[in-house]
Design an enzyme around this catalytic site. Sequence first.
Site, PDB file in Angstrom:
ATOM      1  N   GLY A  68       0.909  -1.079   0.044  1.00 32.32           N
ATOM      2  CA  GLY A  68       0.106  -0.081  -0.097  1.00 32.32           C
ATOM      3  C   GLY A  68       0.993   1.127  -0.029  1.00 32.32           C
ATOM      4  O   GLY A  68       0.187   2.477   0.247  1.00 32.32           O
ATOM      5  N   GLN A  69       1.997   1.258  -0.044  1.00 35.93           N
ATOM      6  CA  GLN A  69       3.026   2.419  -0.229  1.00 35.93           C
ATOM      7  C   GLN A  69       2.616   3.034  -1.614  1.00 35.93           C
ATOM      8  O   GLN A  69       1.957   2.709  -2.498  1.00 35.93           O
ATOM      9  CB  GLN A  69       4.311   2.060  -0.211  1.00 35.93           C
ATOM     10  CG  GLN A  69       4.922   1.132   0.922  1.00 35.93           C
ATOM     11  CD  GLN A  69       4.672  -0.181   0.697  1.00 35.93           C
ATOM     12  OE1 GLN A  69       3.960  -0.785  -0.181  1.00 35.93           O
ATOM     13  NE2 GLN A  69       5.300  -1.078   1.801  1.00 35.93           N
ATOM     14  N   HIS A  70       2.762   4.408  -1.446  1.00 33.90           N
ATOM     15  CA  HIS A  70       2.406   5.131  -2.629  1.00 33.90           C
ATOM     16  C   HIS A  70       2.871   4.615  -3.921  1.00 33.90           C
ATOM     17  O   HIS A  70       2.031   4.662  -4.882  1.00 33.90           O
ATOM     18  CB  HIS A  70       2.854   6.817  -2.394  1.00 33.90           C
ATOM     19  CG  HIS A  70       2.497   7.748  -3.462  1.00 33.90           C
ATOM     20  ND1 HIS A  70       1.197   8.376  -3.697  1.00 33.90           N
ATOM     21  CD2 HIS A  70       3.075   8.236  -4.597  1.00 33.90           C
ATOM     22  CE1 HIS A  70       1.309   8.876  -4.623  1.00 33.90           C
ATOM     23  NE2 HIS A  70       2.200   8.899  -5.222  1.00 33.90           N
ATOM     24  N   MET A  72       3.405   1.740  -4.706  1.00 34.94           N
ATOM     25  CA  MET A  72       2.972   0.363  -5.210  1.00 34.94           C
ATOM     26  C   MET A  72       1.310   0.735  -5.655  1.00 34.94           C
ATOM     27  O   MET A  72       0.679  -0.078  -6.236  1.00 34.94           O
ATOM     28  CB  MET A  72       2.751  -0.606  -3.832  1.00 34.94           C
ATOM     29  CG  MET A  72       4.178  -1.118  -3.904  1.00 34.94           C
ATOM     30  SD  MET A  72       4.394  -2.257  -5.129  1.00 34.94           S
ATOM     31  CE  MET A  72       3.166  -3.376  -5.494  1.00 34.94           C
ATOM     32  N   ARG A  73       0.925   1.842  -5.168  1.00 33.43           N
ATOM     33  CA  ARG A  73      -0.681   2.037  -5.390  1.00 33.43           C
ATOM     34  C   ARG A  73      -0.825   2.375  -6.797  1.00 33.43           C
ATOM     35  O   ARG A  73      -1.788   2.148  -7.263  1.00 33.43           O
ATOM     36  CB  ARG A  73      -1.139   3.315  -4.358  1.00 33.43           C
ATOM     37  CG  ARG A  73      -1.574   2.861  -2.920  1.00 33.43           C
ATOM     38  CD  ARG A  73      -2.068   4.032  -2.046  1.00 33.43           C
ATOM     39  NE  ARG A  73      -1.135   4.342  -1.340  1.00 33.43           N
ATOM     40  CZ  ARG A  73      -0.596   5.483  -0.672  1.00 33.43           C
ATOM     41  NH1 ARG A  73      -1.475   6.720  -0.961  1.00 33.43           N
ATOM     42  NH2 ARG A  73       0.033   5.747   0.326  1.00 33.43           N
TER      43      ARG A  73
END
Length: 195
Positions: A68-70, A72-73
Amino acid sequence: MGLMASTELKTKHFRILLLGLDEAGKSTLLYRVKFSDTDVLTAPTIGFNVEMLQRDKGVALIVWDVGGQHKMRQLWPFYFQDTDGLLFVVDSADKGRMEASKREFERALKHECLKGIPVVVMANKQDLQGALSADEITKRFHLKRWCSNRDWHVQPCCARTGQGLSAALNVLFSLVKNKIPSKYEGSHASIREDR
């Protein structure tokens, strides 16, 4: 053909996507369900984790836990295809990032590949003081509007203790099997968690 291969062919699989901001508790939730262990230690997910949660003898949930890191989103849409159900985890106690979580949730729901699929929002970290209730998450995320074209549910939970996790998976399974009746003909009522 061996017994194991024969059994695997008869197993019906539902592809479940597990999304949420970093530190929302996605991996803790997944491994708490998978191993029924209160001492689950996880690290931030870089990339994804995939786990099979056996449901009875003939059904399995294949859960894709995507970081859910930026950064990865931005890659989430690459995981959307062929998804049967969405688990979206919200850190109910992190009011400072609630708007970002809502924004990512809405962005995911707008994607063509996720159109109409059932959604269960996990209102996680209910054990923390000041955590928003399931009703408050429902209102803040405007779920009645955003999910008007799909089945949905908000489940209060605590990934750390396991509270609410089985209930959420039972609801998701019920919604998924009703959406895709050709995949599953049985009518079992509860998740059997792997140990």
